[in-house]
Design a protein around this motif. Structure first.
Motif, short mmCIF file in Angstrom:
data_model
loop_
_atom_site.label_atom_id
_atom_site.label_comp_id
_atom_site.label_asym_id
_atom_site.label_seq_id
_atom_site.Cartn_x
_atom_site.Cartn_y
_atom_site.Cartn_z
N THR A 1 0.98 -1.00 -0.02
CA THR A 1 -0.08 0.23 0.07
C THR A 1 0.75 1.49 -0.16
O THR A 1 0.34 2.16 0.05
CB THR A 1 -1.29 -0.24 1.36
N GLN B 1 -0.70 0.26 12.25
CA GLN B 1 -1.19 -0.89 11.80
C GLN B 1 -0.72 -1.37 11.24
O GLN B 1 0.02 -1.34 10.12
CB GLN B 1 -2.06 -0.82 11.62
N ALA C 1 -3.50 -2.60 5.14
CA ALA C 1 -4.56 -2.95 5.00
C ALA C 1 -4.90 -4.21 3.70
O ALA C 1 -3.63 -3.98 2.67
CB ALA C 1 -5.47 -1.72 4.12
#
Length: 342
Positions: free
Chosen positions: A273, A325, A328
């Protein structure tokens, strides 16, 4: 990466470059903090080498700071505690920390300032002397080939304290390259013959602080850019200074391919990403002798800023965090490029 994604990345990058350009020269990657030890706070680096004086005694009984003349290079050892030793001349073709561009005798100034009993000038005055006595002769020495936001800085070196106390008022002007702490680094080759661009090495990670200064950090720490390549623009633009638009057109393809190569395939880039990012060189940097820029990877926030990255994209989703995180999950898709037939 699809064509629409590449266009989106270029658009986001344009906004980020605009945000950075107000404070740093992004194309030259100013990894050196302006407000560092040895710096007067406005980018004028100053040095004072507490090494041994050498040479013949002068008429006033003081040993000259050094017998090195214009065009010579100097080096010295720096211990972990910052202690300087083994100050000596060195070949400019080999490793050195300083290249002399001018010699100045401060005794020629009014004796009230630099007379026999005068104290050594402080960093503020040294920075003023740099502007007054070093700037012009150094630019002349380099033939005008000096990138003001490049890897080199102009600096004066004063005699060791004991030589100053003995009456030596020699000041050496020269060119050096410093680390993030303002310590002169070892460099190789005459400055006028070098690419003056400040670049990170592939695999290094770069942190953009609140003042928009850039510095290399361990990739495990917060960073915003991961370097994928160094691109030499000299053979691409052999005639004159290229426009930013021309550089962008070349670097969009070059840095996209660099990202694919760095991550081991276009699918890995898609899954990360992250998007390609690159610097460009302004006219002053190009005329001053800079020719290289970095390709990097970055992730944009919804607001158009930089996301914080931890780890390296080379380790895939398991080894990379974006704002805390993992990247995705991306939907399955047809590869951008056809797989070769077995």
């Amino acid at each position: 990466m699809t064509t629409s994604t590449a266009r989106s990345a270029a658009a986001v990058r344009t906004g980020l470059v605009a945000a950075l350009a107000a404070a740093v020269a992004v194309g030259s990657y100013g990894y050196f903090s302006v407000d560092t030890p040895g710096d007067n706070g406005n980018g004028s680096t100053v040095s004072s080498v507490a090494g041994p004086a050498n040479g013949e005694n002068g008429g006033n009984g003081a040993a000259p700071f050094t017998t090195a003349d214009v065009g010579a290079c100097l080096t010295w050892d720096i211990a972990e505690d910052g202690t300087v030793s083994n100050f000596q001349q060195a070949s400019c073709d080999g490793e050195h920390r300083f290249e002399i561009s001018a010699r100045e005798n401060l005794a020629a100034y009014p004796s009230s300032e630099f007379g026999r009993n005068a104290s050594m000038p402080d960093l503020t005055r040294q920075a003023q002397l740099r502007e007054e006595l070093c700037q012009t002769p150094t630019l002349r020495y380099l033939g005008g080939r000096f990138d003001p936001v490049g890897r080199y800085s102009i600096a004066p070196i004063l005699p060791p304290a004991e030589a100053w106390e003995a009456g030596d008022r020699t000041m050496l002007c020269g060119i050096q390259s410093t680390d993030a702490s303002g310590v002169p680094m070892l460099t190789t080759g005459a400055a006028a013959e070098q690419d003056q661009a400040v670049v990170a090495q592939p695999g290094q990670c770069v942190y953009v602080d609140d003042s928009r200064s850039l510095r290399t950090v361990d990739c495990a720490e917060n960073h915003q850019l991961e370097t994928t390549a160094i691109v030499d623009l000299a053979p691409v633009f052999p005639e004159g200074t290229p426009s930013v638009e021309d550089q962008d057109r070349h670097l969009q393809d070059a840095c996209t391919q660099a990202a694919i190569d760095y991550l081991g395939g276009e699918e890995n880039l898609y899954r990360s990403t992250l998007q390609p990012y690159w610097g460009t060189l302004g006219q002053a940097s190009w005329i001053g002798g800079s020719r290289s820029v970095n390709c990097s990877l970055f992730h944009a926030t919804p607001e158009g800023g930089f996301s914080n990255l931890n780890g390296t994209a080379r380790d895939g989703r398991e080894g990379l965090l974006i704002d805390g995180q993992p990247p995705a999950e991306q939907p399955e898709r047809n590869p951008l490029r056809e797989q070769p037939a077995p």
